[in-house]
Design a protein around this motif. Structure first.
Motif, short mmCIF file in Angstrom:
data_model
loop_
_atom_site.label_atom_id
_atom_site.label_comp_id
_atom_site.label_asym_id
_atom_site.label_seq_id
_atom_site.Cartn_x
_atom_site.Cartn_y
_atom_site.Cartn_z
N LEU A 294 -50.99 45.21 -116.88
CA LEU A 294 -50.99 46.09 -115.65
C LEU A 294 -51.93 47.51 -114.70
CD1 LEU A 294 -47.36 47.71 -117.51
CD2 LEU A 294 -48.12 45.29 -116.03
N HIS A 295 -51.54 47.53 -113.43
CA HIS A 295 -51.87 48.78 -113.39
C HIS A 295 -51.24 50.03 -112.89
CE1 HIS A 295 -54.07 45.32 -110.29
NE2 HIS A 295 -54.52 45.28 -111.90
N SER A 296 -50.11 50.27 -113.93
CA SER A 296 -49.66 51.37 -114.50
C SER A 296 -50.26 52.81 -114.06
CB SER A 296 -49.00 51.38 -116.20
OG SER A 296 -49.84 50.91 -116.21
N THR A 297 -49.38 53.47 -113.44
CA THR A 297 -50.25 54.59 -112.72
C THR A 297 -50.99 55.82 -114.00
OG1 THR A 297 -48.28 54.44 -110.83
CG2 THR A 297 -49.35 56.86 -111.22
N TYR A 298 -50.36 55.67 -115.34
CA TYR A 298 -51.32 57.08 -115.68
C TYR A 298 -52.63 56.19 -116.55
CZ TYR A 298 -47.00 60.07 -115.23
OH TYR A 298 -46.19 60.77 -114.31
N SER A 299 -52.17 55.08 -116.67
CA SER A 299 -53.34 54.22 -117.49
C SER A 299 -54.15 54.17 -116.60
CB SER A 299 -52.50 52.83 -118.11
OG SER A 299 -51.86 53.16 -119.11
N VAL A 300 -53.73 53.34 -115.23
CA VAL A 300 -54.86 53.33 -114.54
C VAL A 300 -55.34 54.97 -114.10
CG1 VAL A 300 -55.45 52.90 -112.24
CG2 VAL A 300 -54.22 51.60 -112.83
N HIS B 171 -56.89 45.03 -129.67
CA HIS B 171 -55.73 44.41 -129.32
C HIS B 171 -55.50 44.75 -127.79
CE1 HIS B 171 -52.25 46.27 -129.37
NE2 HIS B 171 -52.62 46.84 -130.62
N ALA B 172 -56.13 46.37 -127.12
CA ALA B 172 -55.89 47.12 -126.47
C ALA B 172 -56.48 47.34 -125.66
CB ALA B 172 -54.56 48.01 -125.88
N VAL B 173 -56.93 47.53 -124.73
CA VAL B 173 -58.31 47.69 -123.57
C VAL B 173 -57.75 47.80 -122.16
CG1 VAL B 173 -59.35 45.94 -124.83
CG2 VAL B 173 -58.97 45.16 -122.03
N LEU B 174 -59.02 49.45 -122.29
CA LEU B 174 -58.35 49.27 -120.41
C LEU B 174 -59.25 49.27 -119.89
CD1 LEU B 174 -56.56 51.48 -118.83
CD2 LEU B 174 -58.03 53.53 -119.77
N LEU B 175 -59.06 48.78 -118.90
CA LEU B 175 -60.16 48.61 -118.06
C LEU B 175 -60.23 49.95 -117.10
CD1 LEU B 175 -59.49 44.83 -116.16
CD2 LEU B 175 -60.13 45.56 -118.64
N ALA B 176 -61.49 49.86 -116.46
CA ALA B 176 -62.27 51.46 -115.97
C ALA B 176 -61.87 50.85 -114.03
CB ALA B 176 -63.39 51.74 -115.74
N ASN B 177 -61.01 52.04 -113.60
CA ASN B 177 -60.42 51.91 -112.25
C ASN B 177 -59.26 50.93 -111.93
OD1 ASN B 177 -63.33 53.05 -112.71
ND2 ASN B 177 -62.64 54.19 -111.03
N HIS B 178 -59.04 50.33 -112.93
CA HIS B 178 -57.72 48.84 -112.95
C HIS B 178 -56.77 49.35 -113.98
CE1 HIS B 178 -58.31 44.34 -112.78
NE2 HIS B 178 -57.45 44.84 -112.51
N GLY B 179 -56.60 49.40 -115.31
CA GLY B 179 -55.36 49.42 -115.93
C GLY B 179 -55.56 48.89 -116.62
N PRO B 180 -54.76 48.75 -117.80
CA PRO B 180 -54.89 47.96 -119.63
C PRO B 180 -54.38 46.10 -119.27
CG PRO B 180 -52.33 48.93 -118.94
CD PRO B 180 -53.08 49.20 -117.81
N VAL B 181 -55.17 45.56 -120.27
CA VAL B 181 -55.17 44.60 -120.79
C VAL B 181 -54.58 44.56 -122.36
CG1 VAL B 181 -55.62 42.23 -120.81
CG2 VAL B 181 -56.66 44.10 -119.48
#
Length: 219
Positions: A99-105, A158-168
């Motif tokens: 997702l590109h969910s607001t708070y995670s981004v 099993h969870a990563v956060l893409l910088a300036n992008h969002g979680p996978v």
């Protein structure tokens, strides 16, 4: 063959249902985000490109072979490789939500976060559903070099956060991946709400005990 078809029909419907739920609650917007689920024969069903998760048609989902080749369905998302490299690193994963969910981004854009574990263990459910959250450096959308960077981090989480992008986020089932993604988003929201205030996250011992219990329960 009929078993696989039945499984595929069930997963197609579930992907559409989860996509609509995420969209209706503002966790994704426009045509952002994508969802996939892996069949027992290794094939992958995935949301297509340029489609709102709020209006998915189950029969039009992209379908990939176990080797990652697009077989049929609508044109796949250009971020399909993100899902495929998560499955390669997480052998027991049955689904992936991006997702590109607001708070995670928002958290992914902050300077000075710990790249090995972006969010502190604020709640027990965050530790149990997400665990650790490594930050993957920024790459332009669709850049295949991102796959190697994600694969490196996904081998340990099993969870990563893409910088300036969002979680996978990968999970054993689609619901597992959905719930973990939602828990991540709520924890990111808490983190930002509490920024600048004194907080009391779980201690390393408390977080470690929860992780150990989660590993035992999922074994």
């Amino acid at each position: 063959m009929s078993t696989i078809l039945s499984e595929a029909t069930r997963l197609r419907d579930q992907i559409a249902s989860v996509g609509k739920s995420l969209f209706d609650r503002g966790l994704t917007f426009g045509s952002t985000g994508n969802i996939s689920a892996r069949l027992s024969n290794g094939e992958i069903l995935m949301t297509p490109t340029n489609i709102s998760l709020g209006s998915l048609e189950p029969a039009r989902l992209s379908r990939f072979s176990a080797e990652g080749v697009h077989i049929d369905g609508d044109k796949p998302t250009k971020e399909a490789f993100l899902h495929q490299c998560m499955y390669c690193q997480r052998q027991h994963a049955g689904a992936v939500v991006h997702l590109h969910s607001t708070y995670s981004v928002a958290v992914s854009i902050l300077d000075g976060v710990d790249p090995d574990d972006v969010l502190p263990p604020l709640t027990a459910y965050y530790v149990m559903r997400v665990g650790s959250l490594p930050l993957v450096p920024y790459f332009p959308p669709g850049d295949k070099a991102l796959a190697a960077a994600v694969a490196e981090k996904a081998g340990h989480s099993h969870a990563v956060l893409l910088a300036n992008h969002g979680p996978v986020v990968a999970g054993k089932t689609l619901l597992d991946a959905q719930y973990a993604t939602e828990e991540l988003e709520e924890t990111a929201k808490l983190f930002l709400l509490l920024e600048g205030r004194n907080t009391k996250p779980l201690t390393p011992a408390e977080a470690g005990a929860l992780r150990a219990r989660t590993q035992r329960d999922s074994a």
